[in-house]
Design an enzyme around this catalytic site. Structure first.
Site, PDB file in Angstrom:
ATOM      1  CG  ASN A  77      51.464  11.396  17.655  1.00  0.00           C
ATOM      2  OD1 ASN A  77      51.216  11.268  16.467  1.00  0.00           O
ATOM      3  ND2 ASN A  77      50.631  11.010  18.601  1.00  0.00           N
ATOM      4  NE  ARG A 105      46.201  15.302   6.580  1.00  0.00           N
ATOM      5  CZ  ARG A 105      47.378  15.917   6.544  1.00  0.00           C
ATOM      6  NH1 ARG A 105      48.281  15.525   5.663  1.00  0.00           N
ATOM      7  NH2 ARG A 105      47.656  16.908   7.373  1.00  0.00           N
ATOM      8  NE  ARG A 163      53.067  20.877   8.752  1.00  0.00           N
ATOM      9  CZ  ARG A 163      52.435  21.636   9.642  1.00  0.00           C
ATOM     10  NH1 ARG A 163      51.706  21.071  10.575  1.00  0.00           N
ATOM     11  NH2 ARG A 163      52.529  22.943   9.587  1.00  0.00           N
ATOM     12  CG  HIS A 188      40.747  21.390   6.971  1.00  0.00           C
ATOM     13  ND1 HIS A 188      39.961  21.117   8.076  1.00  0.00           N
ATOM     14  CD2 HIS A 188      41.765  20.489   7.010  1.00  0.00           C
ATOM     15  CE1 HIS A 188      40.476  20.099   8.746  1.00  0.00           C
ATOM     16  NE2 HIS A 188      41.568  19.697   8.134  1.00  0.00           N
ATOM     17  CE1 TYR A 213      43.564   8.728  11.106  1.00  0.00           C
ATOM     18  CE2 TYR A 213      42.738  10.807  10.267  1.00  0.00           C
ATOM     19  CZ  TYR A 213      43.794  10.005  10.613  1.00  0.00           C
ATOM     20  OH  TYR A 213      45.078  10.461  10.480  1.00  0.00           O
ATOM     21  NE  ARG A 256      43.179  13.577  18.070  1.00  0.00           N
ATOM     22  CZ  ARG A 256      43.130  13.937  16.802  1.00  0.00           C
ATOM     23  NH1 ARG A 256      42.136  13.561  16.054  1.00  0.00           N
ATOM     24  NH2 ARG A 256      44.066  14.704  16.286  1.00  0.00           N
ATOM     25  CG  HIS A 264      39.476  12.971  12.250  1.00  0.00           C
ATOM     26  ND1 HIS A 264      38.840  13.307  11.071  1.00  0.00           N
ATOM     27  CD2 HIS A 264      40.638  13.654  12.246  1.00  0.00           C
ATOM     28  CE1 HIS A 264      39.595  14.142  10.378  1.00  0.00           C
ATOM     29  NE2 HIS A 264      40.681  14.372  11.073  1.00  0.00           N
TER      30      HIS A 264
END
Length: 658
Positions: free
Chosen positions: A44, A361, A391, A421, A454, A556, A584
């Site tokens: 991270n 993704r 990304r 998204h 997730y 989160r 998530h």
């Protein structure tokens, strides 16, 4: 709004990453899981330096606003403190716990005699061929240190006592970072860095070693992509990807103790003048701890086999079941196979004529995309809205775009100014009464790999009102516009769609709770997000708090809302959950006078989600599904921070409930 208090987004994120680090300090977390949390923290932080530190550096240099000043320095101070804590947890808790199990992790120590023979064999048979020394002269500028790759600065003196500075790569991108060697009844875990350090004299036999230090350079990862036509966008993204690892250096991480004259010599030779020089620990890239070589199931979380959300008879079709009832899958507690089955059945059903799907993704080996390609090859109209600019997943998405095009899938790429998204899929099939719609609406990506860790929610529905609106949205996406215009007006009554009605609908729902509170009636809002930044929505929550609306939030990561402040947010609580799975899902619950309304979806309340993305939130209508969602949220709200050991952790409680 000017008198309201907002936390800085980047400092808030650093607090979240600190919370990740604290999991590694907890004795009740299994030992190998604690090492994984150290890895996640490190990974991270690397991304933060690649993506956010360049922004903070620029603001520090150019901003005159009080909000942005000194954030860069404060961030560095937070990181320094966290890295010291990282070292303490590792050396005083994790390593001693391993030693108690006869596992010696050689961390910043001389390699013991017991492993010398095995380590020498590893060096000469596996490692040596991958090492390429470079000599750094004072005017050397041709060598380029790659992004996030490991290097060692080797200080030597030759036979004439002249000082030499060499650079050698640590090939952890092609070799294991950690090796396991068994000797004398014990297991030794050894860094690749230390194996090289032990044998560096072999590389420079005519010199005397004076010092060797681990180094790493982190570079800016942002892609600068202008809007392109479909035929050019892949080339534009590929061009930027090729440049990503050659971006401006944002951090030069060095091992403590390197003499300053050599440090500045490296800075000059490698053009690192704009980078933040950070004295780290003895080892860098500790995200590599994810590949820790010790294997012991007793030191991991106990297995939680995924449960079935619904049981289908042998001959029963999922698509037919969906016509009778809504279904919801809660990953990873419940089996993701139902999502795969949805796409597979749609691909093989002769009555299905069209399939639409958003892909953000994509898994490296995606069964979902394979089903879409099979459907296209069988003559169905298949359209995929593929986001090339997700990304660090750009290259994988480009690969799949090429394969899907070859299979006959129509690919729509988003504009650079409007990322897509949303997590939605639509199937259109013929029936005796005309067209029939079935769909998936989710809080997370259609990715069978991330679905294993997730926590997300996927709604399977045949609600024709919702799905006709979804069809209208896909029609808009096919136009590839920068922003919706008046001609693109769609009456979204069921769906909340960013760029259309998402922000205004959420503001209206908060206003409604405020009216209940003003009338002296119960008023409550419960929101679960990954990130909370957008000030208009936060300010509306502050207003709601001030009139008595009880607001409970689970956020989160980034949280710019300051909870519990008198006269601003005294009726707001914010809760953060870090556990074995990554939280998530996005959930929005409005009390509505006792007749709760629940929405879920892809949208965080970040500036990017509200103003420059297509997001979709959807209502949960089925009473039983609403009850289950509310129970899951209640279990998480009841988890008291700092008291996890006195009560079941919420994720375990949810698993037991489902």
């Amino acid at each position: 709004m000017t008198d309201q208090v907002f936390f800085n987004r980047d400092l808030s994120w650093l607090d979240f990453n600190h919370r990740v680090l604290l999991e590694a300090a907890k004795d009740h977390v299994p030992l190998l899981e604690r090492i994984k949390f150290l890895s996640i923290y490190s990974s991270n932080l690397d991304e933060f330096y690649r993506v956010r530190m360049p922004v903070l550096m620029a603001l520090d240099n150019f901003s005159t606003g009080n909000e942005d000043r000194n954030v860069f320095e404060t961030a560095k101070e937070k990181i320094d403190g966290q890295l010291n804590q990282f070292g303490t947890i590792l050396k005083e808790a994790v390593i001693p716990a391993l030693e108690a199990r006869k596992v010696n992790w050689i961390y910043n120590k001389v390699l013991p005699d017991a492993v010398q023979e095995a380590v020498a064999k590893l060096f000469f048979t596996d490692i040596l061929a991958h090492i390429a020394p470079v000599h750094l002269e004072l005017d050397e500028t041709s060598f380029f240190a790659e992004n996030n790759k490991l290097y060692q600065a080797v200080i030597l003196t030759d036979a004439s006592d002249n000082e030499r500075l060499k650079f050698i790569n640590v090939p952890s991108d092609v070799l294991p970072r950690l090796y396991s060697v068994k000797a004398e009844g014990r297991e030794y875990i050894i860094f690749l860095d230390d194996i090289i350090r032990q044998h560096v004299n072999h590389l420079f036999p005519d010199c005397t070693l004076r010092g060797i230090y681990n180094l790493k350079i982190t570079r800016d990862a942002e892609l600068n992509i202008e809007d392109e036509q479909d035929e050019n966008i892949i080339a534009a993204v590929e061009k930027e990807l090729a440049r990503r690892d050659y971006g401006v250096a944002t951090r030069f991480l060095c091992e403590p103790g390197i003499p300053l004259r050599h440090l500045y010599r490296i800075v000059y030779a490698l053009n690192l003048h704009k980078a933040s020089i950070v004295e780290g620990g003895a080892y860098h890239n500790l995200k590599d701890l994810a590949g820790f070589s010790l294997k012991d199931k007793q030191l991991e979380y106990p297995e939680w086999p995924a449960k079935d959300a619904v049981t289908l008879a042998a001959e029963e079709k999922l698509l037919e079941t969906m016509l009778r009832q809504d279904i919801m899958v809660h990953t990873p507690y419940q089996n993701y196979d139902l999502v795969l089955r949805f796409f597979n059945e749609a691909a093989g059903d002769p009555d299905v004529e069209e399939i639409y799907c958003t892909l953000y993704r994509v898994a490296t080996t995606s069964k979902i995309v394979t089903a879409l390609m099979t459907a296209a090859k069988s003559g169905k109209k298949v359209t995929a809205m593929l986001e090339l600019k997700a990304r660090f997943d750009e290259a994988n998405n480009i690969k799949w775009a090429s394969k899907m095009k070859d299979a006959g899938v129509k690919i729509i790429y988003s504009r650079n100014t409007l990322k897509v998204h949303a997590k939605v899929a639509l199937v259109k099939r013929k029936s005796d009464s005309g067209s029939q719609y079935l769909g998936l609406l989710a809080t997370g990506n259609f990715n069978e790999v991330t679905a294993r860790f997730y926590t997300d929610h996927i709604l399977f529905t045949s609600n024709q009102d919702i799905l006709k609106e979804l069809e209208a949205l896909f029609g808009f996406l096919a136009k590839r516009k920068k922003k919706p215009s008046k001609e693109d007006h769609i009456d979204f009554e069921q769906l909340l769609v960013a760029q259309f009605n998402l922000q205004s609908k959420f503001l209206m729902l908060i206003d409604r709770e405020m009216e209940f509170a003003k009338a002296g009636k119960p008023a409550a809002i419960t929101i679960k997000l990954n990130n909370l930044e957008e000030k208009i929505l936060i300010s509306k929550l502050y207003e709601a708090s001030n009139v008595g609306v009880k607001i409970k939030m689970i956020v989160r990561s980034i949280c710019c809302l300051a909870a519990g402040l008198p006269g601003q947010s005294e009726n707001i609580t914010v809760h953060r959950i870090v556990d074995r799975y990554l939280e998530h899902g996005r959930v929005f619950i409005f009390n509505n006078g006792g007749n709760e309304e629940i929405y879920m979806g892809s949208a965080d309340w970040m500036n990017r989600n509200i103003y420059s993305r297509i997001e979709v939130c959807f209502p949960v209508i089925d009473p039983q599904l609403k009850h289950t969602v509310r129970e899951m949220i209640n279990l998480q709200l009841n988890e008291i921070a700092g008291a996890e050991e006195q009560q079941p952790r919420s994720q375990e409680a949810i698993y037991q409930m489902l």
